[in-house]
Write a protein that holds these residues in place. Structure first.
Motif, PDB file in Angstrom:
ATOM      1  N   GLU A 164     118.161  -6.152  -1.371  1.00  0.00           N
ATOM      2  CA  GLU A 164     118.247  -4.810  -0.802  1.00  0.00           C
ATOM      3  C   GLU A 164     117.817  -3.751  -1.807  1.00  0.00           C
ATOM      4  O   GLU A 164     117.514  -2.621  -1.428  1.00  0.00           O
ATOM      5  N   GLU A 165     117.807  -4.103  -3.092  1.00  0.00           N
ATOM      6  CA  GLU A 165     117.457  -3.127  -4.119  1.00  0.00           C
ATOM      7  C   GLU A 165     116.202  -3.603  -4.859  1.00  0.00           C
ATOM      8  O   GLU A 165     116.033  -4.794  -5.120  1.00  0.00           O
ATOM      9  N   LEU A 166     115.359  -2.636  -5.216  1.00  0.00           N
ATOM     10  CA  LEU A 166     114.152  -2.927  -5.978  1.00  0.00           C
ATOM     11  C   LEU A 166     114.254  -2.295  -7.356  1.00  0.00           C
ATOM     12  O   LEU A 166     115.013  -1.345  -7.568  1.00  0.00           O
ATOM     13  N   ASP A 167     113.483  -2.796  -8.274  1.00  0.00           N
ATOM     14  CA  ASP A 167     113.436  -2.242  -9.629  1.00  0.00           C
ATOM     15  C   ASP A 167     112.928  -0.803  -9.557  1.00  0.00           C
ATOM     16  O   ASP A 167     111.857  -0.552  -9.001  1.00  0.00           O
ATOM     17  N   PRO A 168     113.667   0.180 -10.084  1.00  0.00           N
ATOM     18  CA  PRO A 168     113.234   1.593 -10.029  1.00  0.00           C
ATOM     19  C   PRO A 168     111.852   1.823 -10.665  1.00  0.00           C
ATOM     20  O   PRO A 168     111.160   2.767 -10.297  1.00  0.00           O
ATOM     21  N   SER A 169     111.473   0.950 -11.600  1.00  0.00           N
ATOM     22  CA  SER A 169     110.167   1.146 -12.252  1.00  0.00           C
ATOM     23  C   SER A 169     108.996   0.917 -11.296  1.00  0.00           C
ATOM     24  O   SER A 169     107.865   1.287 -11.599  1.00  0.00           O
ATOM     25  N   LEU A 170     109.255   0.307 -10.116  1.00  0.00           N
ATOM     26  CA  LEU A 170     108.203   0.066  -9.131  1.00  0.00           C
ATOM     27  C   LEU A 170     107.907   1.297  -8.282  1.00  0.00           C
ATOM     28  O   LEU A 170     106.941   1.300  -7.512  1.00  0.00           O
ATOM     29  N   GLU A 171     108.757   2.349  -8.402  1.00  0.00           N
ATOM     30  CA  GLU A 171     108.613   3.506  -7.521  1.00  0.00           C
ATOM     31  C   GLU A 171     107.201   4.134  -7.585  1.00  0.00           C
ATOM     32  O   GLU A 171     106.616   4.406  -6.540  1.00  0.00           O
ATOM     33  N   PRO A 172     106.611   4.374  -8.774  1.00  0.00           N
ATOM     34  CA  PRO A 172     105.239   4.957  -8.790  1.00  0.00           C
ATOM     35  C   PRO A 172     104.211   4.074  -8.076  1.00  0.00           C
ATOM     36  O   PRO A 172     103.293   4.587  -7.449  1.00  0.00           O
ATOM     37  N   LEU A 173     104.395   2.738  -8.170  1.00  0.00           N
ATOM     38  CA  LEU A 173     103.463   1.820  -7.518  1.00  0.00           C
ATOM     39  C   LEU A 173     103.650   1.835  -6.013  1.00  0.00           C
ATOM     40  O   LEU A 173     102.678   1.867  -5.250  1.00  0.00           O
ATOM     41  N   LEU A 174     104.929   1.855  -5.543  1.00  0.00           N
ATOM     42  CA  LEU A 174     105.200   1.856  -4.112  1.00  0.00           C
ATOM     43  C   LEU A 174     104.728   3.157  -3.463  1.00  0.00           C
ATOM     44  O   LEU A 174     104.270   3.155  -2.322  1.00  0.00           O
ATOM     45  N   LEU A 175     104.836   4.269  -4.199  1.00  0.00           N
ATOM     46  CA  LEU A 175     104.406   5.565  -3.670  1.00  0.00           C
ATOM     47  C   LEU A 175     102.941   5.864  -3.987  1.00  0.00           C
ATOM     48  O   LEU A 175     102.433   6.912  -3.615  1.00  0.00           O
ATOM     49  N   LYS A 176     102.265   4.912  -4.712  1.00  0.00           N
ATOM     50  CA  LYS A 176     100.856   5.076  -5.115  1.00  0.00           C
ATOM     51  C   LYS A 176     100.630   6.417  -5.815  1.00  0.00           C
ATOM     52  O   LYS A 176      99.726   7.189  -5.477  1.00  0.00           O
ATOM     53  N   GLN A 177     101.450   6.651  -6.822  1.00  0.00           N
ATOM     54  CA  GLN A 177     101.365   7.916  -7.561  1.00  0.00           C
ATOM     55  C   GLN A 177     100.276   7.817  -8.640  1.00  0.00           C
ATOM     56  O   GLN A 177     100.560   7.779  -9.838  1.00  0.00           O
ATOM     57  N   THR A 178      99.036   7.765  -8.171  1.00  0.00           N
ATOM     58  CA  THR A 178      97.905   7.660  -9.109  1.00  0.00           C
ATOM     59  C   THR A 178      97.442   9.053  -9.528  1.00  0.00           C
ATOM     60  O   THR A 178      97.698  10.041  -8.835  1.00  0.00           O
ATOM     61  N   PHE A 179      96.759   9.121 -10.665  1.00  0.00           N
ATOM     62  CA  PHE A 179      96.206  10.388 -11.164  1.00  0.00           C
ATOM     63  C   PHE A 179      94.961  10.063 -11.992  1.00  0.00           C
ATOM     64  O   PHE A 179      94.743   8.924 -12.395  1.00  0.00           O
ATOM     65  N   THR A 218     108.268 -12.358 -17.192  1.00  0.00           N
ATOM     66  CA  THR A 218     106.898 -11.819 -17.349  1.00  0.00           C
ATOM     67  C   THR A 218     106.482 -10.983 -16.149  1.00  0.00           C
ATOM     68  O   THR A 218     105.298 -10.726 -15.945  1.00  0.00           O
ATOM     69  N   PHE A 219     107.480 -10.580 -15.348  1.00  0.00           N
ATOM     70  CA  PHE A 219     107.192  -9.872 -14.096  1.00  0.00           C
ATOM     71  C   PHE A 219     106.338  -8.611 -14.344  1.00  0.00           C
ATOM     72  O   PHE A 219     105.286  -8.426 -13.745  1.00  0.00           O
ATOM     73  N   MET A 220     106.789  -7.748 -15.255  1.00  0.00           N
ATOM     74  CA  MET A 220     106.090  -6.475 -15.494  1.00  0.00           C
ATOM     75  C   MET A 220     104.705  -6.703 -16.129  1.00  0.00           C
ATOM     76  O   MET A 220     103.738  -6.023 -15.780  1.00  0.00           O
ATOM     77  N   ARG A 221     104.610  -7.666 -17.056  1.00  0.00           N
ATOM     78  CA  ARG A 221     103.318  -7.920 -17.701  1.00  0.00           C
ATOM     79  C   ARG A 221     102.296  -8.419 -16.671  1.00  0.00           C
ATOM     80  O   ARG A 221     101.137  -8.000 -16.665  1.00  0.00           O
TER      81      ARG A 221
END
Length: 590
Positions: free
Chosen positions: A548-563, A526-529
Motif C-alpha cells: 500500500e505504500e511506495l518509497d517516497p523517493s519514487l515521487e518525482p518519477l511517478l509524477l514525471k517531474q522532468t526539467f 540494488t533497486f535504486m541503482r
C-alpha cells in the motif's frame, strides 16, 4: 504531533470548463463540437466521482478522482485525436487510391486493346520495309564489292606505272645533274663579263692564238661562216679566217644576252660535230690557258665547253624524256580512268551508306514499335490480372472506405470516450466500465457530438496486429484484458496493475524481454541503482509486489517531474540528477 492531513477539495464546474477550454484552444474542432467537448469533459469527471462512490459502497474498493485525472483526460484527448485522424485519413486514402487504380485499370483495358490493334499493322509494315531494305543493301554491297575489286586492280597497275615513270624521271634528272653545274658555271662566267672586257678583245688587231681559238668556237656555235682571206705566210692562197666575223659579233650590243638565251636544247648536229672534232680535244682550248690571254676569252671558253657537255648529256636524256613523257601520259590516262571508277565506287558506297542509315532508322522505329507492342501487351496483361485478382476486393474496399469515412466523422466522440476510459476507468471492473461508457455514449448523442452507437475501446484505439502480438506474449484474450493493455499503452502515467494471478506480470516480462527489461522489488538492495541506470539508458523496469505504500523517493518519477538542464532533459531521483531518456518505461504490479 507531526501528523498532517492531505485533503483534496473538489474543483467547481466552472474551473473544470475553463481548464478544458484553455487546453483545447488549439485543437481543430468546430465551435459547436468544441463547446460539447468542454461540457462532456466536465460531465465525465463528475460522473466518475459519483461512480467511485457507488463502487466503494458496493464492493468496498476505493478509487480517487482527482484534478490530475481530469488533466490526463484533456491531454489524452488532445494527443489521441490528431493521431487517430491522421491514421484514419491515411488508411482511407490507401483504399481510395486502390479503388482508383482498379477503376483506371478497367478503363485502360479497352484503350490498350485498341492501341495494340493499331500497333500490330504498323509493326508488320516496318518489318516488311526492313526486309526489302536489307535486300537492296545486299545487292548494292555486292555491286560495291565488285567495283572495289576492279578499282583496286587498276589502282595497283597505275601505281606500278607511276613508280616506273618516277624512277625514269629520277634517272634523267641524275644524268642532267652532271651538266647543270657546268652550265651554271658558264652562265655565271658570262654574267661576270663586262662590256669593257669585250671591247678589249674587239680592239685587238693581232689577237693571241687562244683568243682567236675561242672566238672561232663561238662563231661556230652561232653558226657564223668564216671569211676567206689571203694567207699571211705569203703562200698566195686563201684561207678561212674567223676574226673578221668575230669582231662583228663582238660589236653586237646584245652579244652576251644572245649567249645567255642560247637554245641549248636544240643545237644543230653539224655544229656540235665541228665543236667536238676541232675544239674540245684541243689542249689549247682550256679555260685556264685561255685566261692567260684574256679573261673575256676564259668566260666564253667555259660557255662553249658547257654547251658541249649539256648537248652530250641532253642527247642521252632526250630519248628517255620522250619515253618518260609517254609513260606519264599513260599514267595520267590510267589515273583519269581510275578516278572515274573511284567516283562510281564512291557513289555506290554513298548510296549504300544512305541505305544503311535508313535501315538503322527503320530498325530503330521497328524496335520502338516492338517495345510499345510489348509494353502494351504487358500492361494489358497486368491490368487483366489486377482486375481479375482484386476485382472481388472492390466491394470490400468500397465498404471499408465508407466505414473509415464514418469513423472519421465519429472520431471526435470516440476519442473523447476513449480518453475518458484511459484517465478514469482503469481501476473499475468490466460491469462498471460498461455502465459508465454507455451513459457517456448517450450523453454525447444528447450534445450532438458524433460517436459510434456501439462504442468499443478495441475498435477505437486497438491495432489487431499489435493485440495479436500481445496475446502471443501472454496477454489473456478476453476483451477486458485487451482494454487494460490498450489503456496501459496510451496512458501518459505509469501503470499500477492489480495482478493477483500474475498474468500482467508474465505478459510484461515477455512483452519487454527484447528491450532488456529489469525486474526489481522495493526490498532489493540494488533497486535504486537499477532504476537510475534504466532511466539513463532508456530500458524498461518492472517493479513487482508493491504494497500500500511506495518509497517516497519514487515521487518525482511517478509524477514525471522532468526539467531541462544544459539543453538535456533531466530528473532528480533522491539526491541524484539523472539524464532522462524518452525510451524509459516503468511498470508496477501488485
Amino acid at each position: 504531533n507531526c501528523c498532517t492531513i492531505d485533503w483534496f477539495q473538489t474543483w467547481p464546474a466552472d474551473a473544470l470548463q475553463r481548464v478544458a477550454v484553455k487546453f483545447l484552444a488549439d485543437v481543430e474542432l468546430a465551435d459547436k463540437d468544441r463547446s460539447s467537448v468542454v461540457s462532456l469533459c466536465q460531465h465525465f469527471h463528475d460522473s466518475c466521482r459519483n461512480l467511485s462512490v457507488k463502487f466503494r459502497d458496493n464492493l468496498g474498493r476505493h478509487n480517487y478522482v482527482t484534478p490530475t485525472s481530469y488533466l490526463a483526460l484533456v491531454k489524452a484527448f488532445k494527443g489521441l485525436l490528431q493521431s487517430k485522424r491522421d491514421h484514419i485519413t491515411r488508411v482511407r486514402t490507401q483504399y481510395v487510391v486502390g479503388l482508383d487504380k482498379l477503376q483506371f485499370a478497367a478503363s485502360q483495358v479497352a484503350i490498350m486493346q485498341k492501341e495494340l490493334e493499331d500497333l500490330q499493322p504498323k509493326l508488320v509494315a516496318a518489318q516488311a520495309e526492313n526486309a526489302a531494305m536489307m535486300k537492296d543493301i545486299e545487292r548494292d554491297s555486292a555491286e560495291a564489292s565488285q567495283i572495289e575489286t576492279v578499282v583496286r586492280k587498276d589502282e595497283a597497275v597505275a601505281n606500278e606505272k607511276a613508280g616506273l615513270a618516277q624512277a625514269e624521271k629520277a634517272e634523267c634528272e641524275a644524268i642532267l645533274a652532271e651538266a647543270v653545274p657546268a652550265l651554271e658555271a658558264a652562265i655565271t662566267a658570262l654574267q661576270t663579263l663586262k662590256k669593257s672586257d669585250i671591247d678589249v678583245v674587239k680592239t685587238m688587231k693581232s689577237p693571241p692564238a687562244g683568243v682567236r681559238l675561242v672566238m672561232e668556237a663561238v662563231c661556230v656555235m652561232r653558226d657564223i661562216a668564216a671569211e676567206k682571206v689571203n694567207d699571211p705566210s705569203g703562200s698566195g692562197k686563201k684561207i678561212l679566217d674567223y676574226w673578221g666575223p668575230s669582231k662583228k659579233l663582238l660589236s653586237d650590243l646584245k652579244f652576251l644576252d644572245a649567249l645567255k638565251a642560247y637554245d641549248k636544247d636544240n643545237i644543230p648536229v653539224h655544229i656540235m660535230a665541228t665543236i667536238r672534232e676541232t675544239y674540245i680535244n684541243d689542249p689549247e682550248f682550256q679555260p685556264e690557258k685561255v685566261a692567260k690571254a684574256s679573261s673575256a676569252a676564259e668566260g666564253l671558253c667555259k660557255w662553249v665547253r658547257a654547251m658541249e657537255v649539256y648537248d652530250r648529256v641532253a642527247k642521252v636524256v632526250a630519248p628517255k624524256r620522250e619515253a618518260l613523257k609517254q609513260k606519264e601520259s599513260e599514267v595520267a590516262e590510267l589515273l583519269s580512268e581510275l578516278k572515274t571508277k573511284q567516283s562510281e565506287l564512291q557513289a555506290v558506297q554513298d548510296r549504300l551508306a544512305g541505305l544503311q542509315r535508313a535501315l538503322a532508322d527503320k530498325t530503330r522505329e521497328k524496335e520502338e514499335l516492338e517495345f510499345k507492342v510489348d509494353m502494351c501487351a504487358k500492361k494489358l496483361q497486368r491490368a487483366e490480372k489486377l482486375i481479375g485478382g482484386l476485382g472481388g476486393e472492390k466491394k470490400r474496399w468500397s465498404e471499408a472506405a465508407a466505414e473509415l469515412q464514418l469513423a472519421y466523422t465519429n472520431v471526435t466522440g470516440d476519442i473523447l470516450i476513449s480518453s475518458g476510459m484511459i484517465a478514469y476507468l482503469g481501476a473499475f471492473t468490466s460491469a462498471y466500465r460498461n455502465e459508465c461508457v454507455n451513459e457517456w455514449v448517450q450523453r454525447c448523442k444528447q450534445h450532438g457530438l458524433p460517436c459510434s452507437p456501439q462504442f468499443s475501446l478495441i475498435s477505437s484505439l486497438g491495432d489487431p496486429v499489435r493485440i495479436r502480438s500481445w496475446n502471443i506474449d501472454g496477454l489473456p484474450t478476453d476483451s477486458y484484458s485487451v482494454c487494460n493493455a490498450i489503456i496501459l499503452s496510451n496512458s501518459h502515467r505509469w501503470p499500477l496493475m492489480i495482478d493477483p494471478q500474475g498474468q500482467a506480470n508474465k505478459w510484461v516480462k515477455n512483452f519487454e524481454k527484447a528491450n532488456k527489461l529489469a525486474v526489481v522489488k522495493l526490498t532489493d538492495s540494488t533497486f535504486m541503482r537499477t532504476l537510475e541506470n534504466a532511466i539513463q539508458f532508456g530500458t524498461p523496469v518492472l517493479l513487482e509486489n508493491v504494497g500500500e505504500e511506495l518509497d517516497p523517493s519514487l515521487e518525482p518519477l511517478l509524477l514525471k517531474q522532468t526539467f531541462k538542464q544544459g539543453g538535456v532533459v533531466c530528473i532528480k531521483l533522491g539526491e541524484s540528477v539523472l539524464e532522462y531518456s524518452d525510451d524509459f518505461r516503468f511498470y508496477i504490479t501488485t
